[in-house]
Design a protein around this motif. Structure first.
Motif, mmCIF file in Angstrom:
data_model
loop_
_atom_site.group_PDB
_atom_site.id
_atom_site.type_symbol
_atom_site.label_atom_id
_atom_site.label_comp_id
_atom_site.label_asym_id
_atom_site.label_seq_id
_atom_site.Cartn_x
_atom_site.Cartn_y
_atom_site.Cartn_z
ATOM 1 N N PRO A 118 26.702 53.393 -10.884
ATOM 2 C CA PRO A 118 28.124 53.317 -10.545
ATOM 3 C C PRO A 118 28.321 51.956 -9.694
ATOM 4 O O PRO A 118 29.360 51.144 -10.181
ATOM 5 C CB PRO A 118 28.639 54.481 -9.760
ATOM 6 C CG PRO A 118 27.865 55.497 -10.200
ATOM 7 C CD PRO A 118 26.457 54.757 -10.469
ATOM 8 N N ALA A 119 27.283 51.740 -8.911
ATOM 9 C CA ALA A 119 27.575 50.562 -7.915
ATOM 10 C C ALA A 119 27.446 49.444 -9.026
ATOM 11 O O ALA A 119 28.090 48.268 -8.582
ATOM 12 C CB ALA A 119 26.423 50.521 -6.722
ATOM 13 N N THR A 120 26.411 49.277 -9.831
ATOM 14 C CA THR A 120 26.345 48.301 -10.451
ATOM 15 C C THR A 120 27.178 47.827 -11.384
ATOM 16 O O THR A 120 27.919 46.507 -11.420
ATOM 17 C CB THR A 120 25.116 48.456 -11.579
ATOM 18 O OG1 THR A 120 23.875 48.773 -10.711
ATOM 19 C CG2 THR A 120 24.512 46.874 -12.395
ATOM 20 N N VAL A 121 27.871 48.655 -12.107
ATOM 21 C CA VAL A 121 29.200 48.593 -12.830
ATOM 22 C C VAL A 121 30.246 48.027 -12.149
ATOM 23 O O VAL A 121 30.961 47.044 -12.387
ATOM 24 C CB VAL A 121 29.740 49.780 -13.530
ATOM 25 C CG1 VAL A 121 30.913 49.823 -14.139
ATOM 26 C CG2 VAL A 121 28.622 50.325 -14.507
ATOM 27 N N ARG A 122 30.472 48.409 -10.925
ATOM 28 C CA ARG A 122 31.618 48.059 -9.890
ATOM 29 C C ARG A 122 31.374 46.589 -9.489
ATOM 30 O O ARG A 122 32.335 45.908 -9.676
ATOM 31 C CB ARG A 122 31.540 49.083 -8.633
ATOM 32 C CG ARG A 122 32.667 49.765 -8.368
ATOM 33 C CD ARG A 122 32.536 50.539 -7.050
ATOM 34 N NE ARG A 122 33.875 50.230 -6.431
ATOM 35 C CZ ARG A 122 33.965 49.617 -5.223
ATOM 36 N NH1 ARG A 122 32.670 49.364 -4.453
ATOM 37 N NH2 ARG A 122 35.148 49.390 -4.721
ATOM 38 N N VAL A 123 30.152 46.367 -9.416
ATOM 39 C CA VAL A 123 29.856 44.926 -9.022
ATOM 40 C C VAL A 123 30.175 43.981 -10.094
ATOM 41 O O VAL A 123 30.877 43.062 -10.132
ATOM 42 C CB VAL A 123 28.616 44.619 -8.452
ATOM 43 C CG1 VAL A 123 27.975 43.162 -8.345
ATOM 44 C CG2 VAL A 123 28.419 45.199 -7.345
ATOM 45 N N VAL A 124 29.960 44.220 -11.338
ATOM 46 C CA VAL A 124 30.082 43.582 -12.697
ATOM 47 C C VAL A 124 31.710 43.594 -12.643
ATOM 48 O O VAL A 124 31.933 42.256 -13.232
ATOM 49 C CB VAL A 124 29.137 44.100 -13.870
ATOM 50 C CG1 VAL A 124 29.735 43.510 -15.159
ATOM 51 C CG2 VAL A 124 27.935 44.231 -13.508
ATOM 52 N N LEU A 125 32.229 44.439 -12.713
ATOM 53 C CA LEU A 125 33.526 44.429 -12.855
ATOM 54 C C LEU A 125 34.330 43.601 -11.906
ATOM 55 O O LEU A 125 35.322 42.737 -12.229
ATOM 56 C CB LEU A 125 34.018 45.959 -12.812
ATOM 57 C CG LEU A 125 33.676 46.764 -13.921
ATOM 58 C CD1 LEU A 125 34.503 48.105 -13.699
ATOM 59 C CD2 LEU A 125 34.036 46.482 -15.306
ATOM 60 N N LEU A 126 33.946 43.440 -10.601
ATOM 61 C CA LEU A 126 34.493 42.735 -9.714
ATOM 62 C C LEU A 126 34.293 41.276 -10.015
ATOM 63 O O LEU A 126 35.072 40.275 -9.927
ATOM 64 C CB LEU A 126 33.670 43.084 -8.301
ATOM 65 C CG LEU A 126 34.575 43.992 -7.219
ATOM 66 C CD1 LEU A 126 33.916 44.171 -6.045
ATOM 67 C CD2 LEU A 126 35.948 43.360 -6.957
ATOM 68 N N GLU A 127 33.011 40.991 -10.491
ATOM 69 C CA GLU A 127 32.653 39.633 -10.994
ATOM 70 C C GLU A 127 33.556 39.061 -11.719
ATOM 71 O O GLU A 127 34.084 37.948 -11.840
ATOM 72 C CB GLU A 127 31.188 39.815 -11.236
ATOM 73 C CG GLU A 127 30.306 39.980 -10.204
ATOM 74 C CD GLU A 127 28.784 39.924 -10.619
ATOM 75 O OE1 GLU A 127 27.767 40.533 -10.159
ATOM 76 O OE2 GLU A 127 28.635 40.165 -12.077
ATOM 77 N N LEU A 128 33.818 39.899 -12.910
ATOM 78 C CA LEU A 128 34.624 39.743 -14.061
ATOM 79 C C LEU A 128 36.082 39.705 -13.581
ATOM 80 O O LEU A 128 36.699 38.488 -14.113
ATOM 81 C CB LEU A 128 34.682 40.654 -15.144
ATOM 82 C CG LEU A 128 33.303 40.893 -15.913
ATOM 83 C CD1 LEU A 128 33.318 42.204 -16.902
ATOM 84 C CD2 LEU A 128 33.294 39.819 -16.823
ATOM 85 N N GLU A 129 36.310 40.323 -12.709
ATOM 86 C CA GLU A 129 37.973 40.023 -12.127
ATOM 87 C C GLU A 129 38.180 38.976 -11.505
ATOM 88 O O GLU A 129 39.012 38.136 -11.659
ATOM 89 C CB GLU A 129 37.874 41.486 -11.329
ATOM 90 C CG GLU A 129 39.341 41.983 -10.968
ATOM 91 C CD GLU A 129 39.258 43.307 -10.359
ATOM 92 O OE1 GLU A 129 38.035 43.605 -10.022
ATOM 93 O OE2 GLU A 129 40.474 43.738 -9.947
ATOM 94 N N LEU A 130 37.141 38.492 -10.700
ATOM 95 C CA LEU A 130 37.199 37.267 -9.790
ATOM 96 C C LEU A 130 37.115 36.007 -10.689
ATOM 97 O O LEU A 130 37.670 34.733 -10.425
ATOM 98 C CB LEU A 130 36.332 37.192 -8.861
ATOM 99 C CG LEU A 130 36.590 38.520 -7.788
ATOM 100 C CD1 LEU A 130 35.372 38.600 -6.705
ATOM 101 C CD2 LEU A 130 38.013 38.010 -7.007
#
Lengths: 403, 403
Positions: free
Chosen positions: B376-388
Motif C-alpha cells: 500500500p505504501a508503494t502504491v500511495r507514493v506512486v499515486l502522489l508522484e503522478l498527482e504532483l
C-alpha cells in the motif's frame, strides 16, 4: 390472501355461475350475465329500501342468503332495532318501473362480475350491488386511470389535464372522471376518442352540471357513464364524496391535477389511498393556492407526476398482477360459523348490552363480541337491526358506530 | 463510525490542541486558533502549489506529516511521476504576500476546526485546507441552509426564494448561496439581517457578478463571504461547480428553488446528495420549464417543500445529532501502517506496473494494491508522484483515475 368475488362467493345457490367464473378475469372478455330477472328485481328492491346501503346490503345477503329472504325480514329487524315504524321497503312495482325506465334510457343495472361492471370496482367493500351503466360497456372492462381536480382550474391546469388525458388515452387507458367543470371536463374531452367514463353523483337522468349534457352525449359514443343512484335522483352535496369512491375504486390510480386545500379532489385522493389505489399528484408553485392540495399530497407520499409516462411506469407492474381482492372484513368472518342464523332472536338483555357498548366512535365487531360476552351471530343480528332502524353506521374493516 | 477531525487527527505533533478539542463542537463557542503563523504559511504554500488540490494536500499531509516536509519533497515526487519539469511551488514570499493582502482586505485564512471554518464543511473529504473568510466569522459557525436556483428565475421563484430565506433566517438559520443573479440574490437579500453567507467562485477581490459588490457589502455587515481561491483569481466556468461543493458542504441541506433541466443548481443538488446533505426542491407546474429540474429532483427522492417549516422539520433531527464525520477514505486507511514512509522509492518496475493499471475509469486503492501486488505504501507514493506531475485525478471514496 383469500380471494373473494363479492357477493358471488356467498350465494352459490342463487347465482348461475360455475366455479371457474369466480376468478376475476383480467382479459377483455365480458363476463356472462349472472343474475336472473327475478333476482335483479329483488336486488334492486333491497338496495333501494330505506337504511340499506352497499355494506348493509352485503351484510343482509351474507346473513339471509338472498335478497328475497332479506326483504321478507326487513320490517321485523328494523322494529327490533328500535325504529318507531319500519323504513320504507322498495316495492316490486317500483323496482320494476326503475328497471323499465332504465332500459328506455339505455341504462343497464349490473351486478359485480357481470359484463359492464368495472372489475376493480367490484373489489371494494362498499361496491354498489347494482351499478347503472350506460354507453359502450366494454370501455368499463378496460384499465382505467382517474383524473380529477379543481372546478375553477387555471389555464395551465386545464391544458395539462388535457395533455395527460390524451397521452394516457393514446397509451390505451380509459380515463375516468366526474363530469364536473374544470379539470374533469378537460380530462373527458381529451380522451373521448379512446374511451372515457363519466361517474355520476345523481341518477342517469339528472346530469350535473346540466350544461354538460352535450359532453356526456359525446362521451357515450365510445365511452360510458356509471351511477349507483336511482333515476330521478338529483345529486346533493353529500352525494359527491360518495360518488368519488367509485371514481377511484374503478381505476388503477387517481391523478389529482389541481386542488386547493380542503377540496373535494383531496377527499378522492384519501379514499383512493384507503382503497389501495395509486395516488398521483401534479406539482405547482407554492405561491399558487390551486396547487396547495396537490403539493400537500406529494408531501404525504403521493407520486409526483409531470407526464403520462410517469403514470404508466407506476401502474404497469400493478396491471401485470391479477386483481387482488381484499380480505373479507369482520362481517364475513362470522358468516361461515352460522349456517342457519335467521331465527336467532337475541334476548332483551343481550341486545341492551350490545347497544350500550356502541357509541359515536367506531368499534370493531371483534371487540363487541368480546366485551358483550355474546356470540358473534347475536352481535351481527343486533347490528343489522340497528342498521335497518337507521341507527348504525358501518365503516371499513368491520368497524361500526352509532349514529 | 470512526470520528475524524481532518486533518488534525493525523497531525498531533504540529497542531496545538488538546484531545478534547478534536470533538466537533455543536455549540457556538468559537474554536481556538490551531495553526502557528509559520504553519499557516507552509499550508498556504502547499495548497497554492501546482497540482495540489484539497485531496492531494491531505494525501501529502498524511504521508509526510507536515506541509513543510511535503514542500521539500514536491519537486522530486513530481519528477518521478513523469513531469517534464516540476510544477511551480508557491514561494514563501508569495504566500506571505497573499496573507498580508488578505489581512488588508479583512480576509482570514482559516484551517478546519479553527474559528470561522464552517463545522460541516470541515467534514468533507475535499474540504479546503485553508478557507478565505471575510465578515462576521461567528455567522459561519451557526447552522446553515443553502438556497440556490436559476439566474433567470421567474417573478414567483424570486418571491418564493425571498420568503423562504426570510422564514429560515427568522428561525435562526444562516442562509448560504452563491451571490449570483436571480434566486441567489433574493435568498441573500431577504436574510441579510439574520446573517447570510456568500460562497465565492473566485478570489475575495474578484466578485462575480461585479454589480453585486454592493450586495456583498451589505452581506458582510452581519454575515460573511468565503472562498478557497487566491486573491486575484477571476472565476472561470469550471470554478463554479467546484465552488458549489462548498455551498452544500457547509449547510445542513440545500433548497433548489427553480431549475431547468441540466442547470448548475442540479449539479449542486447532486453534490449535496453525495455529501450526505438533505436535498429540498420547490415544485412547479409541469408546463413551466423553470420547474423541470426541481420536479425531477423530487421524482428522484428530494423532499418537496413549500414553506420554511418543511425545511426546519427535516433538519431538526440532524441538528440534534453531533456532526458525523465520514469514514476515512482509502488514503487514510493506509496511513497508520507506515510510520516512516518518505524514504520509500518504488523501483521502476513497480511504478510501471501501477501506472499500467490506471486509466480514465476510477479505480480504488485497494484494487491497485491487489492487482499490482505492491505494498500500500508503494502504491500511495506512486499515486502522489503522478498527482504532483498533474497526471492523476482523485475522486471520492479513495478512487483515482489517470488524466
Amino acid at each position: 390472501m383469500t380471494r373473494r368475488s363479492y357477493p358471488v362467493a356467498h350465494l352459490p345457490r342463487l347465482i348461475h355461475t360455475d366455479p371457474g367464473e369466480n376468478d376475476v378475469d383480467n382479459s377483455n372478455t365480458p363476463p356472462a350475465t349472472k343474475l336472473t330477472d327475478a333476482e335483479r328485481v329483488d336486488w334492486l328492491r333491497l338496495i333501494r329500501s330505506d337504511n340499506v346501503g352497499p355494506r348493509t346490503f352485503r351484510s343482509l345477503m351474507n346473513h339471509f342468503g338472498s335478497a328475497k329472504a332479506a326483504l321478507a325480514r326487513l320490517p321485523e329487524l328494523a322494529r327490533r332495532g328500535g325504529a318507531a315504524r319500519g323504513g320504507r321497503i322498495c316495492s316490486e312495482d317500483d323496482a320494476g318501473a326503475e328497471l323499465a325506465a332504465s332500459t328506455r334510457l339505455g341504462v343497464s343495472l349490473v351486478a359485480p362480475d357481470e359484463a359492464g361492471y368495472p372489475p376493480r370496482l367490484a373489489t371494494l367493500d362498499d361496491a354498489p350491488p347494482l351499478l347503472g351503466v350506460r354507453g359502450a360497456m366494454e370501455t368499463l372492462m378496460r384499465p382505467m386511470i382517474a383524473i380529477v381536480g379543481s372546478r375553477n382550474a387555471s389555464g395551465a391546469g386545464l391544458k395539462f389535464a388535457g395533455q395527460l388525458a390524451h397521452g394516457l388515452s393514446e397509451a390505451g387507458f380509459v380515463i375516468a372522471s366526474g363530469l364536473a367543470r374544470g379539470i374533469d371536463q378537460a380530462a373527458h374531452r381529451f380522451s373521448i376518442d379512446g374511451g372515457t367514463v363519466a361517474v355520476l353523483a345523481g341518477g342517469h337522468d339528472r346530469i350535473y352540471p346540466p350544461e354538460h349534457e352535450d359532453l356526456l352525449a359525446q362521451i357515450l359514443a365510445s365511452g360510458a357513464a356509471i351511477s349507483e343512484m336511482p333515476l330521478g335522483h338529483a345529486p346533493r352535496a353529500r352525494d359527491f364524496p360518495r360518488r368519488n369512491r367509485l371514481i377511484s375504486g374503478a381505476a388503477l390510480g387517481v391523478v389529482v391535477v389541481e386542488a386547493a386545500h380542503r377540496s373535494g379532489s383531496l377527499i378522492t385522493a384519501r379514499i383512493a389511498a384507503e382503497q389501495g389505489r395509486e395516488v398521483f399528484a401534479v406539482p405547482g408553485s407554492p405561491l399558487d393556492p390551486r396547487a396547495a392540495g396537490t403539493n400537500d399530497l406529494i408531501k404525504q407520499g403521493a407520486t409526483l407526476i409531470t407526464e403520462a409516462a410517469d403514470v404508466i411506469d407506476a401502474v404497469q407492474p400493478i396491471m401485470e398482477r391479477p386483481i387482488e381482492l381484499r380480505e373479507p372484513d369482520g362481517n364475513d368472518r362470522f358468516n361461515d360459523r352460522f349456517k342457519d342464523p335467521w331465527d336467532l332472536d337475541p334476548d332483551t338483555g343481550e341486545r341492551a348490552r350490545i347497544v350500550a357498548l356502541l357509541g359515536p366512535a367506531p368499534v370493531s365487531l371483534d371487540d363487541l363480541v368480546r366485551m358483550a360476552a355474546a356470540s358473534p351471530a347475536t352481535v351481527r343480528v343486533v347490528l343489522l337491526e340497528l342498521e335497518l332502524a337507521g341507527r348504525l353506521e358501518r365503516h371499513g374493516g368491520g368497524m361500526v358506530s352509532l349514529i
